[in-house]
Design a protein around this motif. Structure first.
Motif, mmCIF file in Angstrom:
data_model
loop_
_atom_site.group_PDB
_atom_site.id
_atom_site.type_symbol
_atom_site.label_atom_id
_atom_site.label_comp_id
_atom_site.label_asym_id
_atom_site.label_seq_id
_atom_site.Cartn_x
_atom_site.Cartn_y
_atom_site.Cartn_z
ATOM 1 N N TYR A 120 -93.260 -70.635 9.323
ATOM 2 C CA TYR A 120 -93.029 -70.228 7.936
ATOM 3 C C TYR A 120 -93.637 -68.867 7.629
ATOM 4 C CZ TYR A 120 -90.694 -74.443 6.344
ATOM 5 O OH TYR A 120 -89.764 -75.441 6.147
ATOM 6 N N ARG A 121 -94.736 -68.518 8.247
ATOM 7 C CA ARG A 121 -95.278 -67.176 8.034
ATOM 8 C C ARG A 121 -94.317 -66.126 8.572
ATOM 9 N NH1 ARG A 121 -101.801 -67.765 9.394
ATOM 10 N NH2 ARG A 121 -102.271 -69.273 7.733
ATOM 11 N N GLY A 122 -93.737 -66.405 9.744
ATOM 12 C CA GLY A 122 -92.757 -65.482 10.306
ATOM 13 C C GLY A 122 -91.519 -65.367 9.448
ATOM 14 N N PHE A 123 -91.042 -66.516 8.954
ATOM 15 C CA PHE A 123 -89.869 -66.495 8.076
ATOM 16 C C PHE A 123 -90.155 -65.701 6.796
ATOM 17 C CE2 PHE A 123 -87.842 -70.769 9.621
ATOM 18 C CZ PHE A 123 -87.566 -70.174 10.840
ATOM 19 N N ALA A 124 -91.360 -65.860 6.264
ATOM 20 C CA ALA A 124 -91.715 -65.143 5.040
ATOM 21 C C ALA A 124 -91.723 -63.634 5.268
ATOM 22 C CB ALA A 124 -93.083 -65.616 4.542
ATOM 23 N N THR A 125 -92.305 -63.223 6.383
ATOM 24 C CA THR A 125 -92.344 -61.792 6.705
ATOM 25 C C THR A 125 -90.929 -61.230 6.838
ATOM 26 O OG1 THR A 125 -94.482 -61.984 7.822
ATOM 27 C CG2 THR A 125 -93.104 -60.096 8.408
ATOM 28 N N GLN A 126 -90.067 -61.942 7.536
ATOM 29 C CA GLN A 126 -88.703 -61.469 7.737
ATOM 30 C C GLN A 126 -87.927 -61.423 6.416
ATOM 31 O OE1 GLN A 126 -87.216 -64.178 10.718
ATOM 32 N NE2 GLN A 126 -88.098 -63.009 12.412
ATOM 33 N N ALA A 127 -88.107 -62.447 5.588
ATOM 34 C CA ALA A 127 -87.395 -62.462 4.309
ATOM 35 C C ALA A 127 -87.830 -61.301 3.426
ATOM 36 C CB ALA A 127 -87.637 -63.795 3.602
ATOM 37 N N ARG A 149 -87.493 -64.137 -3.107
ATOM 38 C CA ARG A 149 -87.633 -65.536 -3.510
ATOM 39 C C ARG A 149 -87.818 -66.431 -2.288
ATOM 40 N NH1 ARG A 149 -83.505 -67.918 -7.742
ATOM 41 N NH2 ARG A 149 -85.008 -69.606 -7.451
ATOM 42 N N ALA A 150 -87.065 -66.151 -1.235
ATOM 43 C CA ALA A 150 -87.227 -66.921 -0.003
ATOM 44 C C ALA A 150 -88.597 -66.658 0.618
ATOM 45 C CB ALA A 150 -86.122 -66.578 0.986
ATOM 46 N N ALA A 151 -89.035 -65.402 0.579
ATOM 47 C CA ALA A 151 -90.354 -65.073 1.128
ATOM 48 C C ALA A 151 -91.448 -65.838 0.398
ATOM 49 C CB ALA A 151 -90.599 -63.566 1.026
ATOM 50 N N ASP A 152 -91.356 -65.898 -0.914
ATOM 51 C CA ASP A 152 -92.357 -66.631 -1.702
ATOM 52 C C ASP A 152 -92.324 -68.125 -1.384
ATOM 53 O OD1 ASP A 152 -93.100 -64.274 -2.892
ATOM 54 O OD2 ASP A 152 -91.942 -64.608 -4.736
ATOM 55 N N LEU A 153 -91.109 -68.690 -1.247
ATOM 56 C CA LEU A 153 -91.006 -70.117 -0.936
ATOM 57 C C LEU A 153 -91.564 -70.404 0.448
ATOM 58 C CD1 LEU A 153 -90.065 -72.961 -1.666
ATOM 59 C CD2 LEU A 153 -87.831 -72.382 -0.677
ATOM 60 N N PHE A 154 -91.211 -69.602 1.422
ATOM 61 C CA PHE A 154 -91.720 -69.801 2.780
ATOM 62 C C PHE A 154 -93.250 -69.729 2.810
ATOM 63 C CE2 PHE A 154 -87.504 -68.007 4.571
ATOM 64 C CZ PHE A 154 -86.961 -69.282 4.674
ATOM 65 N N THR A 155 -93.812 -68.788 2.056
ATOM 66 C CA THR A 155 -95.273 -68.656 1.997
ATOM 67 C C THR A 155 -95.900 -69.891 1.376
ATOM 68 O OG1 THR A 155 -95.111 -66.236 1.819
ATOM 69 C CG2 THR A 155 -97.164 -67.265 1.071
ATOM 70 N N GLU A 156 -95.283 -70.389 0.314
ATOM 71 C CA GLU A 156 -95.787 -71.589 -0.349
ATOM 72 C C GLU A 156 -95.729 -72.804 0.576
ATOM 73 O OE1 GLU A 156 -94.397 -74.520 -3.991
ATOM 74 O OE2 GLU A 156 -93.846 -72.403 -4.070
ATOM 75 N N ILE A 157 -94.622 -72.943 1.306
ATOM 76 C CA ILE A 157 -94.488 -74.092 2.200
ATOM 77 C C ILE A 157 -95.462 -73.982 3.362
ATOM 78 C CG2 ILE A 157 -92.916 -75.297 3.762
ATOM 79 C CD1 ILE A 157 -90.635 -74.601 1.880
ATOM 80 N N ALA A 158 -95.687 -72.772 3.851
ATOM 81 C CA ALA A 158 -96.671 -72.589 4.925
ATOM 82 C C ALA A 158 -98.030 -73.126 4.504
ATOM 83 C CB ALA A 158 -96.778 -71.114 5.300
ATOM 84 N N ALA A 159 -98.426 -72.838 3.269
ATOM 85 C CA ALA A 159 -99.710 -73.334 2.766
ATOM 86 C C ALA A 159 -99.699 -74.858 2.668
ATOM 87 C CB ALA A 159 -100.009 -72.711 1.404
ATOM 88 N N PRO A 216 -75.497 -69.309 -2.575
ATOM 89 C CA PRO A 216 -76.767 -68.900 -1.962
ATOM 90 C C PRO A 216 -77.472 -67.846 -2.806
ATOM 91 C CG PRO A 216 -75.042 -69.006 -0.304
ATOM 92 C CD PRO A 216 -74.366 -69.181 -1.637
ATOM 93 N N GLN A 217 -78.784 -67.953 -2.878
ATOM 94 C CA GLN A 217 -79.588 -67.005 -3.643
ATOM 95 C C GLN A 217 -80.330 -66.035 -2.735
ATOM 96 O OE1 GLN A 217 -81.949 -69.044 -6.622
ATOM 97 N NE2 GLN A 217 -80.323 -70.533 -6.996
ATOM 98 N N VAL A 218 -79.858 -65.920 -1.507
ATOM 99 C CA VAL A 218 -80.403 -64.957 -0.554
ATOM 100 C C VAL A 218 -79.226 -64.151 -0.012
ATOM 101 C CG1 VAL A 218 -82.379 -66.391 0.063
ATOM 102 C CG2 VAL A 218 -80.257 -66.603 1.366
#
Length: 321
Positions: free
Chosen positions: A129-136, A143-153, A192-194
Motif C-alpha cells: 500500500y505504501r508503494g501504491f500510494a506513492t505511484q498514485a 484520492r487513491a493515494a490518500d486511501l492507500f496511505t490510510e489502509i497501509a496504516a 472510476p474516480q481515478v
C-alpha cells in the motif's frame, strides 16, 4: 456429494453487511466434518497451489462484487436480479472458495493462522500500500493515494493486534485484543474516480487482496471458535469486516466497481464465461498433468458451475432489455 451437500447452507441476504454476518456460520459449516484434503494439501504441486490461490482470489472478489451488485439491483427495483447476485455470491464463497481452501490446506492451528496473517499484513503495511500510494500520487490520483496511505496504516494496526494475539495464544498469558470497528463505506453507482491506468490496476490488485483476506479471516474465525477461543474468533471477524466493508468498499468506490444493473450483469457474464471456458479448464489440465486429481476435479466442477452462472446472468440481462 460434497458439492451438493454444501448447497443447503446457502442464504439469501439483503446486502453486504448482512452477508458478512452470515459468513461465520458458513465458514464453520465448511470446516466441520472430515476433510482428508487437509492432509493431502502438502503433496500438491507448486503450480496447483498457485492456481488454487488464484481461484480463491477470484471467488472472493466475485463474492464481494456480487454482494454490492445485489444491493444496487435492489435499489433499482430489480429484486429478482438482486436475489440472483446474492445467491451466486454465496455459492462463490461457501462452495468454491471453501473447497479450494480445503484443498490448499489454508487453515492451520490458531498460531499458524496468526503467523500467516501477520506476514500478509506486514507486506501490505510496509510494501504494497505504501508503494501504491506513492505511484498514485505521482500519477495525480490524490484520492487513491490518500486511501492507500490510510489502509497501509490500518494494516499495520491489524498486524500489531495479531502479534499480541499470537503472544497470548502461544504463551497462555495475556489477552487477545478486541478488533477495531469497521467504518462501513457505501458504494454508489458511479464511474472510476481515478485516471491513471496504473492506479486502476493497483486498485484491482488491492480489491482482490482485501476480498481474499476477508474470506480467509472468516475461515480462521470458524477454526478459532471450534478450538474454544471466542476472543480470537471475534478478532478475526472484526478484522475481516474492516477488510470488506471499509477497505474493499472504499477501493470499489474509486474504481467505479458498481454500475447500473445492466452494466453489472455484463461484468458478471464476462467474468463467469472467462472462468468457465478458459481459466478453470486450464487449471484442470495443469492439475491433471501433474497428478493432482482432486484439484483437477474441483477445477472442472467449478468451471461447470460458472457456465451455469453465466447463463443465469445472461437470462436476467435478457429480461431487462
Amino acid at each position: 456429494m460434497f458439492r451438493h451437500s454444501r448447497r443447503t447452507f446457502l442464504l439469501v441476504l439483503c446486502a453486504l453487511t448482512v452477508a458478512s454476518q452470515a459468513a461465520p456460520a458458513l465458514a464453520l459449516a465448511a470446516l466441520t466434518g472430515p476433510h482428508p484434503q487437509f492432509q493431502a494439501a502438502r503433496a500438491l504441486r507448486a503450480q496447483t497451489l498457485t492456481d488454487l490461490t488464484t481461484a480463491m482470489k477470484g471467488e472472493a472478489f466475485a463474492y464481494a462484487s456480487y454482494s454490492l451488485f445485489g444491493a444496487q439491483a435492489d435499489s433499482a427495483a430489480h429484486a429478482a436480479v438482486g436475489r440472483l447476485f446474492r445467491t451466486t455470491a454465496q455459492t462463490e464463497l461457501s462452495e468454491h472458495l471453501h473447497e479450494a481452501a480445503t484443498l490448499a490446506g489454508v487453515v492451520g492451528t490458531n498460531a499458524a493462522n496468526l503467523r500467516r496473517a501477520i506476514d500478509g499484513e506486514t507486506y501490505e503495511h510496509q510494501v504494497m500500500y505504501r508503494g501504491f500510494a506513492t505511484q498514485a500520487r505521482q500519477d495525480g490520483d490524490t484520492r487513491a493515494a490518500d486511501l492507500f496511505t490510510e489502509i497501509a496504516a490500518d494494516e499495520g494496526r491489524h498486524r500489531d493486534a495479531f502479534r499480541t494475539a499470537l503472544a497470548a495464544v502461544t504463551s497462555g498469558h495475556g489477552t487477545v485484543p478486541a478488533p477495531s470497528a469497521a467504518k462501513t463505506v457505501a458504494v454508489p453507482t458511479g464511474l472510476p474516480q481515478v485516471s491513471a491506468a496504473r492506479t486502476k490496476t493497483n486498485l484491482d490488485t488491492a480489491m482482490h487482496g482485501e476480498a481474499l483476506a476477508y474470506a480467509k479471516y472468516m475461515l480462521f474465525a470458524a477454526h478459532a471458535k471450534q478450538s474454544g477461543n471466542s476472543a480470537l474468533a471475534r478478532l478475526w471477524e472484526g478484522t475481516a469486516a474492516v477488510e470488506l466493508h471499509e477497505h474493499f468498499a472504499g477501493e470499489a468506490v474509486l474504481a467505479g466497481r458498481v454500475g447500473t444493473t445492466k452494466e453489472n450483469l455484463d461484468k458478471a457474464i464476462t467474468g463467469e464465461r472467462s472462468e468457465a471456458a478458459t481459466i478453470y479448464p486450464g487449471f484442470a489440465k495443469q492439475a491433471t498433468a501433474v497428478g493432482d486429481a482432486a484439484a483437477a476435479g474441483f477445477f472442472r466442477n467449478t468451471a461447470a458451475d460458472e457456465a451455469r452462472h453465466a447463463a443465469a446472468f445472461q437470462a436476467a440481462l435478457n429480461q431487462l432489455r
